[in-house]
Design a protein around this motif. Sequence first.
Motif, PDB file in Angstrom:
ATOM      1  N   ARG A 108       0.977  -1.267   0.163  1.00  0.00           N
ATOM      2  CA  ARG A 108      -0.012  -0.092   0.054  1.00  0.00           C
ATOM      3  C   ARG A 108       1.040   1.202   0.159  1.00  0.00           C
ATOM      4  NH1 ARG A 108      -3.406  -1.192   4.433  1.00  0.00           N
ATOM      5  NH2 ARG A 108      -3.958  -2.857   3.301  1.00  0.00           N
ATOM      6  N   TRP A 109       1.945   1.404   0.775  1.00  0.00           N
ATOM      7  CA  TRP A 109       2.977   2.257   0.825  1.00  0.00           C
ATOM      8  C   TRP A 109       3.287   2.571  -0.398  1.00  0.00           C
ATOM      9  CZ3 TRP A 109       5.212   6.307   3.625  1.00  0.00           C
ATOM     10  CH2 TRP A 109       6.379   6.699   3.111  1.00  0.00           C
ATOM     11  N   ASN A 110       3.931   1.388  -1.051  1.00  0.00           N
ATOM     12  CA  ASN A 110       4.503   1.509  -2.537  1.00  0.00           C
ATOM     13  C   ASN A 110       3.692   2.271  -3.498  1.00  0.00           C
ATOM     14  OD1 ASN A 110       6.709   0.261  -1.392  1.00  0.00           O
ATOM     15  ND2 ASN A 110       6.231  -2.008  -2.053  1.00  0.00           N
ATOM     16  N   ARG A 111       2.404   1.802  -3.651  1.00  0.00           N
ATOM     17  CA  ARG A 111       1.368   2.234  -4.468  1.00  0.00           C
ATOM     18  C   ARG A 111       1.048   3.761  -4.297  1.00  0.00           C
ATOM     19  NH1 ARG A 111      -3.345  -0.480  -3.854  1.00  0.00           N
ATOM     20  NH2 ARG A 111      -2.927  -1.561  -2.222  1.00  0.00           N
ATOM     21  N   LEU A 112       1.005   4.318  -3.061  1.00  0.00           N
ATOM     22  CA  LEU A 112       0.906   5.285  -2.604  1.00  0.00           C
ATOM     23  C   LEU A 112       1.967   6.459  -3.162  1.00  0.00           C
ATOM     24  CD1 LEU A 112      -0.986   5.187   0.787  1.00  0.00           C
ATOM     25  CD2 LEU A 112      -1.952   6.182  -1.062  1.00  0.00           C
ATOM     26  N   TYR A 113       3.259   5.826  -2.732  1.00  0.00           N
ATOM     27  CA  TYR A 113       4.265   6.398  -3.258  1.00  0.00           C
ATOM     28  C   TYR A 113       4.476   6.757  -4.852  1.00  0.00           C
ATOM     29  CZ  TYR A 113       9.368   7.703  -3.467  1.00  0.00           C
ATOM     30  OH  TYR A 113      10.471   8.086  -3.673  1.00  0.00           O
ATOM     31  N   ALA A 114       4.323   5.713  -5.494  1.00  0.00           N
ATOM     32  CA  ALA A 114       4.384   5.691  -7.021  1.00  0.00           C
ATOM     33  C   ALA A 114       3.253   6.550  -7.596  1.00  0.00           C
ATOM     34  CB  ALA A 114       4.184   4.233  -7.473  1.00  0.00           C
ATOM     35  N   ARG A 115       2.117   6.638  -6.944  1.00  0.00           N
ATOM     36  CA  ARG A 115       1.117   7.425  -7.625  1.00  0.00           C
ATOM     37  C   ARG A 115       1.500   9.012  -7.366  1.00  0.00           C
ATOM     38  NH1 ARG A 115      -5.104   7.076  -5.312  1.00  0.00           N
ATOM     39  NH2 ARG A 115      -3.953   7.616  -3.358  1.00  0.00           N
ATOM     40  N   GLN A 116       2.273   9.513  -6.291  1.00  0.00           N
ATOM     41  CA  GLN A 116       2.516  10.791  -5.769  1.00  0.00           C
ATOM     42  C   GLN A 116       3.749  11.030  -6.756  1.00  0.00           C
ATOM     43  OE1 GLN A 116      -0.460  11.812  -5.066  1.00  0.00           O
ATOM     44  NE2 GLN A 116       0.802  13.534  -4.017  1.00  0.00           N
ATOM     45  N   ALA A 117       4.747  10.047  -6.720  1.00  0.00           N
ATOM     46  CA  ALA A 117       6.121  10.385  -7.499  1.00  0.00           C
ATOM     47  C   ALA A 117       5.926  10.657  -8.925  1.00  0.00           C
ATOM     48  CB  ALA A 117       6.737   9.137  -7.357  1.00  0.00           C
ATOM     49  N   ARG A 118       4.428  10.110  -9.562  1.00  0.00           N
ATOM     50  CA  ARG A 118       4.344  10.460 -11.161  1.00  0.00           C
ATOM     51  C   ARG A 118       3.803  11.945 -10.890  1.00  0.00           C
ATOM     52  NH1 ARG A 118       1.980   5.376 -10.883  1.00  0.00           N
ATOM     53  NH2 ARG A 118      -0.075   5.970 -10.530  1.00  0.00           N
ATOM     54  N   LEU A 119       2.917  12.445 -10.229  1.00  0.00           N
ATOM     55  CA  LEU A 119       2.527  13.927 -10.155  1.00  0.00           C
ATOM     56  C   LEU A 119       3.424  14.906  -9.813  1.00  0.00           C
ATOM     57  CD1 LEU A 119      -1.004  12.772  -8.392  1.00  0.00           C
ATOM     58  CD2 LEU A 119      -0.616  13.457 -10.799  1.00  0.00           C
ATOM     59  N   LEU A 120       4.298  14.710  -8.797  1.00  0.00           N
ATOM     60  CA  LEU A 120       5.043  15.704  -7.982  1.00  0.00           C
ATOM     61  C   LEU A 120       6.341  16.579  -8.893  1.00  0.00           C
ATOM     62  CD1 LEU A 120       5.275  14.704  -4.583  1.00  0.00           C
ATOM     63  CD2 LEU A 120       3.594  16.033  -5.535  1.00  0.00           C
ATOM     64  N   PRO A 121       6.599  15.820 -10.109  1.00  0.00           N
ATOM     65  CA  PRO A 121       7.767  16.645 -10.704  1.00  0.00           C
ATOM     66  C   PRO A 121       6.911  17.776 -11.531  1.00  0.00           C
ATOM     67  CG  PRO A 121       8.079  14.320 -10.823  1.00  0.00           C
ATOM     68  CD  PRO A 121       7.119  14.545 -10.132  1.00  0.00           C
ATOM     69  N   GLY A 122       7.515  18.999 -11.395  1.00  0.00           N
ATOM     70  CA  GLY A 122       6.744  20.211 -11.968  1.00  0.00           C
ATOM     71  C   GLY A 122       5.619  20.846 -11.099  1.00  0.00           C
ATOM     72  N   ARG A 123       5.278  20.040 -10.049  1.00  0.00           N
ATOM     73  CA  ARG A 123       4.359  20.630  -9.068  1.00  0.00           C
ATOM     74  C   ARG A 123       4.834  20.895  -7.668  1.00  0.00           C
ATOM     75  NH1 ARG A 123       0.805  16.676 -12.017  1.00  0.00           N
ATOM     76  NH2 ARG A 123      -0.547  17.859 -13.311  1.00  0.00           N
ATOM     77  N   ALA A 124       5.562  20.097  -7.288  1.00  0.00           N
ATOM     78  CA  ALA A 124       6.306  20.101  -5.765  1.00  0.00           C
ATOM     79  C   ALA A 124       7.419  20.864  -6.237  1.00  0.00           C
ATOM     80  CB  ALA A 124       6.534  18.743  -5.373  1.00  0.00           C
ATOM     81  N   CYS A 125       7.870  21.604  -5.119  1.00  0.00           N
ATOM     82  CA  CYS A 125       9.053  22.706  -4.791  1.00  0.00           C
ATOM     83  C   CYS A 125      10.384  21.961  -5.062  1.00  0.00           C
ATOM     84  CB  CYS A 125       8.873  23.570  -3.595  1.00  0.00           C
ATOM     85  SG  CYS A 125       9.197  22.747  -2.114  1.00  0.00           S
ATOM     86  N   ASP A 126      11.206  22.488  -5.634  1.00  0.00           N
ATOM     87  CA  ASP A 126      12.653  21.805  -5.938  1.00  0.00           C
ATOM     88  C   ASP A 126      13.172  21.342  -4.411  1.00  0.00           C
ATOM     89  OD1 ASP A 126      12.355  22.408  -8.440  1.00  0.00           O
ATOM     90  OD2 ASP A 126      13.610  23.888  -8.644  1.00  0.00           O
ATOM     91  N   GLU A 127      12.768  22.099  -3.553  1.00  0.00           N
ATOM     92  CA  GLU A 127      13.608  21.843  -2.118  1.00  0.00           C
ATOM     93  C   GLU A 127      12.990  20.378  -1.791  1.00  0.00           C
ATOM     94  OE1 GLU A 127      13.501  26.304  -2.233  1.00  0.00           O
ATOM     95  OE2 GLU A 127      12.163  24.705  -3.147  1.00  0.00           O
ATOM     96  N   PHE A 128      11.750  19.932  -1.857  1.00  0.00           N
ATOM     97  CA  PHE A 128      11.046  18.943  -1.578  1.00  0.00           C
ATOM     98  C   PHE A 128      11.610  17.543  -2.283  1.00  0.00           C
ATOM     99  CE2 PHE A 128       8.025  15.494  -1.890  1.00  0.00           C
ATOM    100  CZ  PHE A 128       7.651  15.315  -0.562  1.00  0.00           C
ATOM    101  N   LEU A 129      11.736  17.980  -3.440  1.00  0.00           N
ATOM    102  CA  LEU A 129      12.415  16.718  -4.474  1.00  0.00           C
ATOM    103  C   LEU A 129      13.782  16.616  -4.122  1.00  0.00           C
ATOM    104  CD1 LEU A 129      10.711  18.034  -7.826  1.00  0.00           C
ATOM    105  CD2 LEU A 129       9.840  16.182  -6.272  1.00  0.00           C
TER     106      LEU A 129
END
Length: 288
Positions: free
Chosen positions: A33-54
Amino acid sequence: MEKDKNRYADAPRRADWTIDQNWPSYSAAEHDRWNRLYARQARLLPGRACDEFLAAMDALALSPGGVPDFEELGARLYALTGWRVVAVAGLVPDDVFFEHLANRRFPAGAFIRPEEELDYLEEPDVFHDVFGHVPLLANPVYARFMQAYGEGGRRALARGQLANLARLYWYTVEFGLVAAPSGLRIFGAGILSSPAETVFSIEDMSPNRIAFDLERVMRTNYVIDDFQQCYFVIDGFERLLEACYRDFGPIYERLRSAADLAPHEITPGDTLITRGDFHYFRGKADAA
């Protein structure tokens, strides 16, 4: 359906409300469940999350490798900024929460949401707390801000004005946006751990987006169970720390006589970045 969505609810608690994470006890289904939640967010965050977070995600080596072991994760975090991650069963009392932050300990829920609540969970779980909150604690400036918030929380409790300080946490730590050269970016954990709000917060035309002003934020009520009607945008973590690293006493005195503001409200002193058209919120109201 899991019989107990929070299997840590009855775990023995220490005086500071921490518990043993007991990492070996996570099931294969929980790690998946962690892995699926992680993968889903990892696809969305580039270009949306701040550089410091990434960048912090890379520095902490967070990965879709199952629920993180808090001891190992905390050791990596401590080497960067002196913070640690401590396990708790769920929400802790305000004074306990502030004491942890003031001493550079982040209390993270150890349980992971059940399958039927994959998209939305009322109580913060390990994915929200660790994926959403912990990475930015590897950023030295943000880490100082969070420690200062914990110190300020103890003073707010003593003054009976915790509601004002809670709004600062909500509109920054949980649902904050930052202005970057490439456009608006996300740094709030409540957004970073939510696939729907990740997109909504910076791409939808519904909400207001307003330049951060400390007193304005501390007067503004918020929405708990839906997307935010307004987001506040900081200029950077240094500016946020500068704005908040002060004696809040005079501010609290002014706030005692200032009226609260509704989440959708715009005031004459606001610097609007985008004025929302509220089509999402009107649509929900019409359907009710």
